[in-house]
Design a protein around this motif. Structure first.
Motif, short mmCIF file in Angstrom:
data_model
loop_
_atom_site.label_atom_id
_atom_site.label_comp_id
_atom_site.label_asym_id
_atom_site.label_seq_id
_atom_site.Cartn_x
_atom_site.Cartn_y
_atom_site.Cartn_z
N PHE A 196 0.86 -1.19 0.00
CA PHE A 196 0.00 0.00 0.00
C PHE A 196 0.89 1.23 0.00
N ARG A 197 0.44 2.28 -0.69
CA ARG A 197 1.21 3.51 -0.82
C ARG A 197 0.57 4.59 0.04
N TYR A 198 1.31 5.08 1.02
CA TYR A 198 0.82 6.10 1.97
C TYR A 198 1.34 7.47 1.55
N HIS A 199 0.44 8.41 1.41
CA HIS A 199 0.79 9.76 0.95
C HIS A 199 1.65 10.50 1.99
N VAL A 200 2.65 11.25 1.52
CA VAL A 200 3.46 12.09 2.40
C VAL A 200 3.68 13.45 1.77
N ARG A 201 3.78 14.45 2.62
CA ARG A 201 4.21 15.80 2.22
C ARG A 201 5.15 16.28 3.30
N GLY A 202 6.37 16.65 2.93
CA GLY A 202 7.33 16.98 3.97
C GLY A 202 8.32 18.06 3.60
N TYR A 203 9.13 18.41 4.60
CA TYR A 203 10.16 19.42 4.47
C TYR A 203 11.45 18.90 5.10
N ALA A 204 12.57 19.15 4.43
CA ALA A 204 13.88 18.78 4.95
C ALA A 204 14.74 20.04 5.01
N PHE A 205 15.44 20.24 6.12
CA PHE A 205 16.27 21.44 6.25
C PHE A 205 17.34 21.21 7.32
N VAL A 206 18.29 22.12 7.35
CA VAL A 206 19.33 22.12 8.38
C VAL A 206 19.14 23.38 9.21
N LYS A 207 19.08 23.20 10.53
CA LYS A 207 18.94 24.35 11.42
C LYS A 207 19.68 24.07 12.71
N ASP A 208 20.41 25.06 13.18
CA ASP A 208 21.23 24.92 14.40
C ASP A 208 22.15 23.70 14.31
N ASP A 209 22.71 23.48 13.13
CA ASP A 209 23.73 22.46 12.86
C ASP A 209 23.20 21.03 12.87
N ILE A 210 21.88 20.83 12.83
CA ILE A 210 21.36 19.46 12.76
C ILE A 210 20.40 19.31 11.57
N PRO A 211 20.33 18.11 10.99
CA PRO A 211 19.36 17.87 9.91
C PRO A 211 17.99 17.58 10.51
N VAL A 212 16.96 18.13 9.90
CA VAL A 212 15.60 17.98 10.42
C VAL A 212 14.65 17.68 9.25
N THR A 213 13.73 16.74 9.48
CA THR A 213 12.62 16.56 8.54
C THR A 213 11.31 16.69 9.31
N ILE A 214 10.36 17.38 8.70
CA ILE A 214 9.00 17.49 9.24
C ILE A 214 8.08 16.98 8.14
N ILE A 215 7.49 15.80 8.38
CA ILE A 215 6.77 15.10 7.33
C ILE A 215 5.36 14.75 7.77
N GLY A 216 4.39 15.16 6.96
CA GLY A 216 3.01 14.78 7.18
C GLY A 216 2.71 13.49 6.44
N VAL A 217 2.04 12.53 7.11
CA VAL A 217 1.77 11.22 6.54
C VAL A 217 0.29 10.87 6.68
N THR A 218 -0.33 10.44 5.59
CA THR A 218 -1.68 9.90 5.66
C THR A 218 -1.56 8.42 6.00
N LEU A 219 -1.92 8.04 7.23
CA LEU A 219 -1.68 6.69 7.74
C LEU A 219 -2.73 5.67 7.30
N ASP A 220 -3.90 6.15 6.90
CA ASP A 220 -5.00 5.24 6.55
C ASP A 220 -4.62 4.34 5.37
N ASN A 221 -4.95 3.06 5.46
CA ASN A 221 -4.58 2.09 4.42
C ASN A 221 -5.69 1.87 3.39
N GLY A 222 -6.67 2.75 3.37
CA GLY A 222 -7.74 2.64 2.39
C GLY A 222 -8.99 1.98 2.92
N SER A 223 -8.93 1.48 4.14
CA SER A 223 -10.09 0.77 4.70
C SER A 223 -11.28 1.70 4.95
#
Length: 254
Positions: A196-223
């Motif tokens: 199953f393919r779960y939709h994601v929309r996210g952002y990747a960036f570096v701030k204060d010397d660390i890598p960060v991702t903030i990702i929204g995920v649609t967890l529903d499997n279609g049921s």
């Protein structure tokens, strides 16, 4: 002799009158000068007090002013939010009032098991890292968190990026991307009928010397059906974008 006495008396009276007049003038001048000094002093004190008050208000305003007031949604309705941050680093933001769960270096903000926003960070030393490499630096922690939260008991098998673009948000260079999580059955990972393919929309960036991702995920499997999938997708996309608009160094003062 009599005339001499009269002249002396007149002279004395004139001197006395002049002295009294000068004394009165001196008193009046002193009174006016004192009153003017008092008025000037009072005005100066008032101006100083007003200026200090304005400076205090300006400082107070600067310390509590929001850079953006997010409009998070839940089933199309406005939902409350709260402040969150990555501890010990200058990275703060607002999140919708979902349930929060920590999974290693990932913090999940989950809405009823149907969608989530995952905040993941990596090790220090990321300054200068290419934005395309930020996700790779955080993917392992993100994948572990997804393994136990994808609906239908699916395991995380990576993200396929469909589109991406570089954007700058509040002075931070970010890679914004849209894609799909490859979710597979742990018992039969090669059986494509169980994927199953779960939709994601996210952002990747570096701030204060660390890598960060903030990702929204649609967890529903279609049921829940396609309509609900679309609703969850719209909500997670909207809310992750709203979160990113609040990205800043510190939490606001209460």
């Amino acid at each position: 002799m009599k005339r001499l006495l009269v002249m002396i008396l007149l002279f004395t009276l004139l001197c006395t009158a002049c002295g009294k007049e000068k004394s009165e003038e001196s008193k009046e001048t002193t009174k006016e000068t004192t009153q003017e000094d008092q008025e000037n002093g009072t005005e100066e004190v008032n101006n100083t007090t007003t200026e200090n008050s304005e400076q205090a208000e300006e400082t107070k305003g600067d310390s509590s002013e929001r850079i953006y007031e997010p409009q998070f949604i839940y089933d199309g309705e406005t939902i409350d939010s709260y402040q969150d941050s990555i501890p010990t680093y200058d990275i703060a933001f607002d999140v919708p009032n979902y349930q929060s769960v920590e999974e290693g270096l990932t913090k999940l903000h989950i809405r009823s098991g149907k969608l989530c926003i995952a905040v993941t960070f990596g090790d220090e030393g990321a300054t200068g890292m290419a934005l395309e490499d930020v996700f790779a630096a955080t993917e392992q922690s993100f994948g572990w968190a997804m393994d136990s939260n994808l609906e239908g008991g699916k395991d995380y098998h990576g993200i396929d990026i469909i589109e991406q673009e570089e954007v700058t948000i509040n002075g931070v260079d970010c890679l914004r991307f849209v894609g799909e999580i490859d979710g597979r059955s742990p018992s039969a990972p090669d059986d494509k009928t169980l994927w199953f393919r779960y939709h994601v929309r996210g952002y990747a960036f570096v701030k204060d010397d660390i890598p960060v991702t903030i990702i929204g995920v649609t967890l529903d499997n279609g049921s829940d059906g396609e309509d609900y999938i679309n609703q969850y997708t719209e909500e997670v996309d909207h809310n992750v974008d709203e979160l990113m608009k609040t990205l800043r160094d510190k939490k606001y003062f209460d």
